[in-house]
Enzyme design. Sequence first.
Site, PDB file in Angstrom:
ATOM      1  N   ARG A  79       0.843  -1.202   0.000  1.00 22.51           N
ATOM      2  CA  ARG A  79       0.000   0.000   0.000  1.00 22.51           C
ATOM      3  C   ARG A  79       0.878   1.252   0.000  1.00 22.51           C
ATOM      4  NH1 ARG A  79      -2.389   4.165   1.980  1.00 22.51           N
ATOM      5  NH2 ARG A  79      -4.637   4.445   1.724  1.00 22.51           N
ATOM      6  N   TRP A  80       1.081   1.801  -1.184  1.00 16.59           N
ATOM      7  CA  TRP A  80       1.814   3.062  -1.266  1.00 16.59           C
ATOM      8  C   TRP A  80       1.005   4.046  -2.110  1.00 16.59           C
ATOM      9  CZ3 TRP A  80       6.679   0.408  -3.690  1.00 16.59           C
ATOM     10  CH2 TRP A  80       6.361  -0.103  -4.950  1.00 16.59           C
ATOM     11  N   LEU A  81       1.044   5.298  -1.737  1.00 15.99           N
ATOM     12  CA  LEU A  81       0.323   6.328  -2.466  1.00 15.99           C
ATOM     13  C   LEU A  81       1.115   6.735  -3.700  1.00 15.99           C
ATOM     14  CD1 LEU A  81      -1.002   8.474   0.505  1.00 15.99           C
ATOM     15  CD2 LEU A  81      -2.051   6.514  -0.632  1.00 15.99           C
ATOM     16  N   ARG A 126       4.434   8.750  -3.592  1.00 17.04           N
ATOM     17  CA  ARG A 126       5.540   8.297  -2.755  1.00 17.04           C
ATOM     18  C   ARG A 126       6.675   7.751  -3.623  1.00 17.04           C
ATOM     19  NH1 ARG A 126       4.743  10.856   1.957  1.00 17.04           N
ATOM     20  NH2 ARG A 126       2.814  10.260   2.999  1.00 17.04           N
ATOM     21  N   GLY A 127       7.870   7.774  -3.048  1.00 20.17           N
ATOM     22  CA  GLY A 127       9.054   7.402  -3.814  1.00 20.17           C
ATOM     23  C   GLY A 127       8.992   6.010  -4.404  1.00 20.17           C
ATOM     24  N   ASP A 155      -7.000   2.760  11.177  1.00 19.67           N
ATOM     25  CA  ASP A 155      -5.848   3.589  10.824  1.00 19.67           C
ATOM     26  C   ASP A 155      -5.599   4.674  11.859  1.00 19.67           C
ATOM     27  OD1 ASP A 155      -3.716   4.500   9.329  1.00 19.67           O
ATOM     28  OD2 ASP A 155      -4.806   4.412   7.456  1.00 19.67           O
TER      29      ASP A 155
END
Length: 491
Positions: A189-191, A194-195, A287
Site C-alpha cells: 500500500r503506497w500512495l 511516494r518514492g 488507521d
Amino acid sequence: MKYRDLRDFISQLEQLGELKRITVPVDPKLEMTEICDRTLRAGGPALLFENPVGFGTPVLGNLFGTERRVALGMGRDSVAELRELGELLAFLKEPEPPKGFRDAWEKLPVFRKVLSMSPKVSSSGPCQEKVLEGDEVDLYKLPIQTCWPDDAGPLVTWPLVITRGPNKERQNLGIYRQQLIGRNKLIMRWLSHRGGALDFQEWQQQHPGEPFPVSVALGADPATILGAVTPVPDTLSEYAFAGLLRGSKTELVKCIGNDLQVPASAEFVLEGFLYPGDMADEGPFGDHTGYYNEVERFPVFTVERITHRRNPIYHSTYTGRPPDEPAVLGVAMNEIFVPILKKQFPEIVDFYLPPEGCSYRMAVVTMKKQYPGHAKRVMMGVWSFLRQFMYTKFVIVCDDDVNARDWKDVIWAMTTRMDPARDTVMIENTPIDYLDFASPVAGLGSKMGMDATNKWAGETTREWGRAIAMDPAVKTRVDEMWSSLGIDTPE
C-alpha cells in the site's frame, strides 16, 4: 545514545528502564494492540513480547511510544537535541556559500562528516544468516499483528521498503504498510506520489511487462527506520543520514536475488517482485485517524525469498486514534521541522503538529509578523515547502506572543483575533491523504488556513485591541509577599 543495531538499542533501552520484557503468552491478534495502546497512553516502556501465542519469534512493540525514545533512536539523549539535528538538515538542504575563509574553514567539518558517512557495503551480513526459498517461504509463520476487530487480516506495519527506479543510483526507502494475503504474498500500500510508487511507475514505462524488484527490511536499526520518515535533502541518502544519526556508517549487504542493498543488521529481509497487473483489494484497516479506511486496489508483492538473523525479532506497531506511534513521532519531529522551516521563513518562531491532529493534518505556526498579509504567505509556505505537509488540512497562524503548543493560548488567539470571513483562506482541489474519507473525492480535497494574528492597517479599519498585562513591578511585589498571604493554591 549510540548503538550498533536494533538488538543493541533494545539492550540499552532495557538498561535505562525504557523496555519491558513480557513473558506471559500474548496473542498478536488484537491482544498486543490493546496492551501497547494502554502502555503508550500511560507513557510506558517499549515492550518485547517473548511468547506470542502460536509463534516462536518475539515481537517488539511500542518502540517509539514516547518522544524520548524517538530522540534516543536518533542518537540524541533528549527531544530538545533534535532541534540541532533540524539545523543540520536545514543547512544541508540549502547550504549557504561561505562568507570568507574563516567561515569556509568552520563549515568544512560538517561536509567532511557527511561525506564520511557514506554507507559501507559488505559481502555478507547477519540478515542473511538464514535463507528461506521456494516452498520454505511462509509469511504465516511470522507473528504479524491483526490490530483491530474488523481488520481485513494481519498487517505488516513497520516495513522498510527498498526500491530503485530505472537509471537511478540512489535507492528509495519508505514505510508502506502491507496486508498479508498468502504465504508469499503481501499487498504493497503506497500512495502514487511516494518514492516507491514513483520508482514502480518509471519501471513500468521503461520496462513494460517486466517484474519490478523490491526488498523489505523488517527490524532495521532505529536510525535507518527514522531516516526513512525524516525530511532528508535529496542530495543526501537515507542510509548516509542514518549513519549521521547513529555515529557510524550504515552497513549494507546486497540482496541475494536482486541488486538492492539492505541494512546488514536487519532482523528479516523479504526479497521479491511486483508483477505488472497483479493487484488486489487492500483493507479495510483501522488507521491513525481512529477509523477504518476504505478498500482500495494496490500492487501485490510476491515474496520469493526470506532471509533473517538467527533467533530473529519481529518489530511491529499498530495505528489508531491518537495518540499512537505516528502521533508521537510527529510531535518529536516538530523539533526537526522548525529549523528547516525557519531557514526558508526566518519569521517563523515555532511550529507544532498537535498529536490529536493525526500526525500531520493540523499545524500551528507562530511568527513575527512584519506586514499585512504576512500570515497568508506563511500558510502557503507550510503547504508547499516540505512534501511532508502536502496533506496538512488546517494551518493556524498566530503571533509570537502565543504558545503554539498550548491549546488555551491558540483558542484565545483564534476567538479574539479572527473574523471567520476575512481571516479564513479556503483552497479547493488540493492533494489530500487517500485515507481521509471526509474529502469529497479520494485523494483530492480542500485546505483551510486561519489567520489568528493581530491585524495591521490594511487588514482592518478598526482600532485594534491591546492585550492586558500586569505591571511587572506589581508582579514582583506580590511574588515577594505571596507566602505571607496564607493563600493555598494547587501546585
